[in-house]
Design a protein around this motif. Structure first.
Motif, PDB file in Angstrom:
ATOM      1  N   ALA A  86      66.067-101.908 -19.104  1.00  0.00           N
ATOM      2  CA  ALA A  86      65.180-101.473 -19.669  1.00  0.00           C
ATOM      3  C   ALA A  86      64.665-101.507 -21.391  1.00  0.00           C
ATOM      4  O   ALA A  86      63.226-100.980 -21.461  1.00  0.00           O
ATOM      5  N   CYS A  89      62.316-103.910 -22.654  1.00  0.00           N
ATOM      6  CA  CYS A  89      61.590-104.556 -22.427  1.00  0.00           C
ATOM      7  C   CYS A  89      59.844-105.940 -22.363  1.00  0.00           C
ATOM      8  O   CYS A  89      59.268-106.011 -22.626  1.00  0.00           O
ATOM      9  N   SER A  96      55.561 -99.927 -16.438  1.00  0.00           N
ATOM     10  CA  SER A  96      56.477 -98.902 -17.679  1.00  0.00           C
ATOM     11  C   SER A  96      58.086-100.023 -17.312  1.00  0.00           C
ATOM     12  O   SER A  96      58.343-100.627 -16.516  1.00  0.00           O
ATOM     13  N   GLN A  98      61.045 -99.846 -16.643  1.00  0.00           N
ATOM     14  CA  GLN A  98      61.752 -99.578 -14.993  1.00  0.00           C
ATOM     15  C   GLN A  98      61.807-100.690 -14.078  1.00  0.00           C
ATOM     16  O   GLN A  98      61.622 -99.786 -13.010  1.00  0.00           O
ATOM     17  N   THR A 200      58.752 -93.483 -23.213  1.00  0.00           N
ATOM     18  CA  THR A 200      59.123 -94.124 -20.943  1.00  0.00           C
ATOM     19  C   THR A 200      59.284 -91.976 -20.495  1.00  0.00           C
ATOM     20  O   THR A 200      59.478 -91.543 -22.074  1.00  0.00           O
TER      21      THR A 200
END
Length: 500
Positions: A86, A89, A96, A98, A200
């Motif tokens: 993660a 990105c 998001s 994740q 995050t």
């Protein structure tokens, strides 16, 4: 917000890193072939580093003799878990950063692929992509996830160098899979200094990637291999296989072909190695994978809201207002041009990206939370808006040319709303074709929304956006009737003026 924006960086000619968007994953992946081709001192040995990792895994599987309860097998299993990194990105999950990464299902497939390779007398692979083809289950950004995990220590060093050059503040993080040990055959987490991603839920660092390593889709895919095999080795395969030559064949069939014909796999990968591979053109961004945020910001600025909420009771009026502003921009301010390329309407995901970029700026200015492609219940929701628990809404954006368009409005949208416990859903239908704007078809959309609204007290609001190509206003000509009428009125005004 981009990395450079957050940390007030002005890139120089020495900066070759991709300026990632921090709150949301960008639909780009690290392509290992682009790394293999790089001859810079820092990255030249990256390919060998990847092969050393898989040589270690091959050794463990070989030591296990296929015994799944042995220590060697369990050690190999642990090495083949690649959580989505993660920190980069990047990837296909547009929420998001994740994601799931290469989980246990893919791990089992890769182990079977290694067993198959060992059974064929292959004690290592010239490219780790061979395992993807052997097991048939790794696609799209998963190869990129694997590469980012195996080479993470190098990306950490690269990011730290960028931060030092631009005086970017860093803090200590525990980074998962920061490196791996050949001696002990295990992953190593590490405490290291990196910049923070403040967007995050759980504090995590940012890792940067040279933009020349990024593609929209990795080179190696099972479908491409299948096409290559039947195109270049047809006679050999017809002798040994009685497969249907249809384009759509199950992944297990493609994996079976790869395992039974490793010589074709090796030839295919060698061909790819010799081909010229181009990174995704970030500057021109033809698929709007990178600059959708800025494009949406431009729309929001050029098409300000006609209504802004003063209290939560006006939440749904606000949602209607932002959808109306987007529609007005596309239909009346030449925004349709952004949805067309090479005389063809853009893909649905690009339209959704532009919509997302626009909505983000409207919502931020009015303290409304927006999440893209949240996963609730049975499937993904394009956009969820909320301002507390009682003020919530969903928006689905679909192209009317989409083959699943009617399923979207009649079944998927009501189910998503039910899963999210939301009472109002807006179904934004984007039309590229004249037939889609036919009154009968538009009425059908309205009736479908009414039918969907009857389920569980849900209200489905249809919004049709006319994104057809339009003639420039400067080229439009008034009708002869309008010209004659205007001429008569002008003559009357001249007569009135002459009387003073």
């Amino acid at each position: 917000m981009h990395f450079s924006e957050l940390y007030s960086i002005r890139p120089t000619s020495a900066d070759d890193w991709f300026d990632t968007l921090l709150p949301i994953d960008t639909k780009l992946c690290v392509d290992p072939f682009l790394i293999y081709e790089d001859d810079s001192e820092y990255w030249a040995s990256a390919h060998d580093h990847i092969l050393e990792f898989f040589a270690m895994v091959f050794r463990l599987v070989q030591e296990s003799n296929g015994q799944t309860q042995s220590n060697a097998w369990h050690q190999a299993e642990k090495l083949l878990i690649f959580p989505e990194p993660a920190e980069f990105c990047l990837g296909l999950a547009e929420g998001s950063p994740q994601g799931s990464g290469s989980g246990r299902g893919l791990q089992e497939g890769m182990l079977e692929g290694i067993k198959a390779a060992l059974g064929l007398g292959i004690e290592n692979v010239p490219h780790m992509e061979m395992l993807a083809l052997f097991q048939g289950g790794i696609g799209l950004d998963r190869i990129g996830d694997i590469v980012c995990n195996i080479l993470k220590s190098r990306f950490i060093g690269y990011t730290q160098e960028v931060c030092e050059r631009h005086s970017v503040p860093v803090q200590e993080f525990t980074v998962k899979n920061a490196d791996w040990s050949n001696r002990f055959a295990r992953w190593k987490d590490a405490r290291t200094l990196l910049p923070l991603n403040p967007f995050t839920k759980k504090a995590q660092p940012v890792l940067l990637v040279p933009h020349r390593f990024l593609r929209d889709i990795p080179v190696v895919t099972a479908n491409d291999f299948w096409t290559y095999a039947w195109g270049d080795h047809a006679e050999e395969l017809r002798t040994d296989f009685n497969y249907d030559l249809a384009r759509r064949v199950p992944p297990r069939v493609k994996a079976q072909l790869a395992r039974q014909k490793p010589n074709i796999v090796e030839t295919y990968l060698r061909k790819l190695e010799d081909d010229t591979h181009e990174p995704y053109p970030i500057n021109s961004d033809p698929d709007l994978l990178v600059n959708w945020y800025e494009a949406g910001q431009g729309i929001a600025e050029r098409s300000p809201l006609s209504f802004t909420p003063n209290d939560p009771s006006q939440f749904h009026d606000f949602i209607e207002s932002i959808v109306a502003s987007f529609r007005h921009y596309i239909e009346e301010q030449d925004g349709w041009q952004m949805l067309w390329a090479n005389n063809k309407g853009r893909a649905e995901r690009i339209v959704q990206a532009l919509f997302r970029g626009t909505m983000i700026h409207y919502c931020r200015a009015n303290n409304v939370d927006m999440s893209g492609e949240s996963n609730a219940g049975r499937g993904p929701v394009d956009f969820k808006f909320s301002q507390g628990w009682s003020s919530r809404a969903l928006i689905e954006v679909k192209l009317m040319r989409n083959s699943s368009f009617w399923d979207g409005i009649l079944a998927q949208t009501p189910q998503y709303a039910k899963s999210e416990e939301v009472g109002v859903a807006y179904f934004v239908a984007v039309a590229y074709l004249d037939k889609d704007m036919d009154p009968e078809r538009r009425d059908k959309v309205t009736r479908a929304a009414t039918m969907a609204s009857h389920a569980d007290g849900l209200k489905v609001v249809p919004v049709i956006v006319d994104a057809r190509q339009k003639e420039s206003a400067s080229n439009l000509q008034a009708s002869q009737e309008d010209r004659d009428s205007l001429h008569e009125r002008t003559s009357e005004e001249e007569d009135d003026d002459s009387g003073y």
